[in-house]
Scaffold this motif. Structure first.
Motif, mmCIF file in Angstrom:
data_model
loop_
_atom_site.group_PDB
_atom_site.id
_atom_site.type_symbol
_atom_site.label_atom_id
_atom_site.label_comp_id
_atom_site.label_asym_id
_atom_site.label_seq_id
_atom_site.Cartn_x
_atom_site.Cartn_y
_atom_site.Cartn_z
ATOM 1 N N GLU A 221 0.800 -1.232 0.000
ATOM 2 C CA GLU A 221 0.000 0.000 0.000
ATOM 3 C C GLU A 221 0.833 1.284 0.000
ATOM 4 O O GLU A 221 0.634 2.148 -0.863
ATOM 5 C CB GLU A 221 -0.989 -0.013 1.177
ATOM 6 C CG GLU A 221 -2.020 1.096 1.121
ATOM 7 C CD GLU A 221 -1.509 2.414 1.690
ATOM 8 O OE1 GLU A 221 -1.901 3.479 1.165
ATOM 9 O OE2 GLU A 221 -0.698 2.386 2.644
ATOM 10 N N PRO A 222 1.793 1.472 0.920
ATOM 11 C CA PRO A 222 2.566 2.724 0.882
ATOM 12 C C PRO A 222 3.427 2.865 -0.363
ATOM 13 O O PRO A 222 3.669 3.981 -0.832
ATOM 14 C CB PRO A 222 3.423 2.672 2.154
ATOM 15 C CG PRO A 222 3.412 1.254 2.598
ATOM 16 C CD PRO A 222 2.133 0.661 2.108
ATOM 17 N N VAL A 223 3.880 1.744 -0.928
ATOM 18 C CA VAL A 223 4.673 1.802 -2.167
ATOM 19 C C VAL A 223 3.797 2.316 -3.298
ATOM 20 O O VAL A 223 4.193 3.185 -4.083
ATOM 21 C CB VAL A 223 5.258 0.412 -2.511
ATOM 22 C CG1 VAL A 223 6.166 0.504 -3.727
ATOM 23 C CG2 VAL A 223 6.015 -0.172 -1.330
ATOM 24 N N MET A 224 2.577 1.779 -3.402
ATOM 25 C CA MET A 224 1.633 2.231 -4.423
ATOM 26 C C MET A 224 1.222 3.685 -4.201
ATOM 27 O O MET A 224 1.003 4.434 -5.152
ATOM 28 C CB MET A 224 0.383 1.352 -4.426
ATOM 29 C CG MET A 224 0.602 -0.046 -4.950
ATOM 30 S SD MET A 224 1.104 -0.040 -6.704
ATOM 31 C CE MET A 224 1.127 -1.798 -7.039
ATOM 32 N N ARG A 225 1.134 4.100 -2.947
ATOM 33 C CA ARG A 225 0.683 5.455 -2.642
ATOM 34 C C ARG A 225 1.644 6.508 -3.183
ATOM 35 O O ARG A 225 1.277 7.663 -3.379
ATOM 36 C CB ARG A 225 0.521 5.625 -1.127
ATOM 37 C CG ARG A 225 -0.539 6.636 -0.745
ATOM 38 C CD ARG A 225 -0.606 6.917 0.739
ATOM 39 N NE ARG A 225 -0.328 5.783 1.589
ATOM 40 C CZ ARG A 225 0.171 5.907 2.824
ATOM 41 N NH1 ARG A 225 0.452 7.089 3.322
ATOM 42 N NH2 ARG A 225 0.388 4.831 3.552
ATOM 43 N N ASP A 226 2.879 6.105 -3.440
ATOM 44 C CA ASP A 226 3.883 7.049 -3.936
ATOM 45 C C ASP A 226 4.178 6.844 -5.417
ATOM 46 O O ASP A 226 5.092 7.446 -5.957
ATOM 47 C CB ASP A 226 5.172 6.901 -3.125
ATOM 48 C CG ASP A 226 5.957 8.193 -3.059
ATOM 49 O OD1 ASP A 226 5.328 9.263 -3.031
ATOM 50 O OD2 ASP A 226 7.202 8.139 -3.049
#
Length: 389
Positions: A221-226
């Motif tokens: 999730e945090p990887v995709m968020r960026d």
């Protein structure tokens, strides 16, 4: 809209199939580029499907052609969720006289759609099509983050011509240098040389092994968020989930995991383009088409769950947490609205700072807990080091 002239209409055989579907199916609710009516009005459209029938830079290319009719049929017959998303299917970009011609057509098309605030979903052959998708952002944003869901890093031999297993090398080496971060989700170590693994480390790129992702899918999730561009190699999916020609490895992501990943990509406020590549039809390819259709469905489902939660100027919408790790002060922010976390990357005033719009890096609650236990989060460390280069 001249740049959309590269697109050929959706084949009549697909439109005929669509006529037989339920009035509630997606196929009856999506705007379709047809031979009879031309490119539909894109006013208010949020997401557009584009097929790219290019596979000549596949290292295993032997002259075969393919089409995306079965994927469209599988997607059209699904039912939409409780969505407010307006969808379009803009047809296909055919092979150009050269591969570079196809690249140019895709680059211009993606660029035009992103300018119109339309998210392109690019379905295609070989994954080197990620390169023109990346180049489409040259004049749109200063630095680009790419996430690649793949069993391989695709760095390849940086001195050789671009292929579907080496396109990242071209992205890294070719001017203008707009790539800030490259992350690989679900890589399998035995498919990557130690030199490539070391190079990923040297460049401070991110890599998440298949086992890590399968153990905790929320890592994604945090990887995709960026991410600005998300590209998926269907070879990352394990053999039991796909058709005969798609089988790459007995190990890989399963259907639920790849759909969860595309949903995370959809939820990300930054993702402006999605690519699903390495589709290789075979006589029994129905199951692969259904999986791709469901991946697209979950991406659009994610789009409908997007929440803008990065207004950190208003102190009433977030909580701030400060920790000390090895004399380094780390600032964390938690959105009250969504519960998502970010970590601040400090400016280094004495250098040419590449992080003008990357001062806050998406992270997980676990990163904050690790920092409280005197462990520097890996995502923060790599972004900080890239900022120093």
């Amino acid at each position: 809209m001249a740049d959309l002239n590269f697109l050929a209409p959706v084949p009549d055989v697909v439109l005929a199939y669509n006529e037989l579907l339920s009035q509630q199916a997606i196929g009856k609710k999506i705007k379709i580029h047809s031979k009879q009516d031309g490119i539909p009005d894109l006013e208010g459209v949020d997401v557009a499907i584009i097929g790219v029938l290019e596979n000549r830079n596949d290292i295993n290319y032997i002259g075969e052609d393919f089409n995306l009719n079965e994927i469209r049929n599988a997607f059209y017959k699904l039912y939409p969720g409780n969505w407010c998303t307006s969808m379009a299917d803009l047809g296909d970009i055919y092979k150009g006289e050269t591969v570079e011609d196809t690249y140019y057509a895709l680059k211009e098309t993606v660029s035009e759609l992103v300018k119109l605030n339309i998210i392109p979903i690019v379905l295609g052959g070989s994954q080197d099509l990620t390169y023109p998708m990346y180049r489409a952002f040259d004049s749109l944003i200063p630095m680009v983050n790419i996430v690649n869901v793949d069993s391989n890093f695709d760095l390849g031999d940086l001195t050789q011509p671009i292929k579907n297993d080496s396109f990242v090398g071209k992205i890294i080496l070719e001017e203008p240098y707009n790539l800030f971060n490259y992350a690989t989700i679900g890589y399998q170590t035995y498919f990557n040389s130690q030199e490539q693994i070391d190079l990923m480390e040297t460049l401070y790129f991110e890599a998440y092994r298949l086992g890590q992702v399968s153990s905790d899918i929320t890592l994604v999730e945090p990887v995709m968020r960026d991410a600005n561009i998300v590209t998926i190699d269907l070879g990352s999916v394990k053999a039991s989930e796909v058709s005969l020609n798609q089988k790459v490895s007995p190990n890989g992501l399963d259907g639920k995991e790849i759909c969860a990943i595309t949903r995370y990509a959809g939820i990300s406020n930054k993702v402006n383009a999605l690519g699903v590549f390495e589709y290789k039809p075979s006589q029994d390819d129905e199951i692969t088409c259904v999986l791709i259709a469901q991946m697209i469905w979950y991406f659009i489902e994610g789009l409908n769950c997007r929440v803008e939660d990065t207004d950190f100027k208003d102190e009433h919408v977030y909580q701030k947490f400060i920790t000390l790790v090895d004399s380094q002060e780390l600032n964390f922010y938690k959105s009250i609205k969504t519960g998502r976390w970010w970590i601040e990357i400090p400016f280094l005033n004495e250098i040419n700072n590449k992080l003008k719009r990357h001062t806050l890096l998406p992270c997980m609650h676990q990163d904050y807990l690790d920092a409280c236990n005197n462990q520097i989060p890996q995502r923060w460390y790599k972004a900080y080091q890239k900022n120093c280069v």
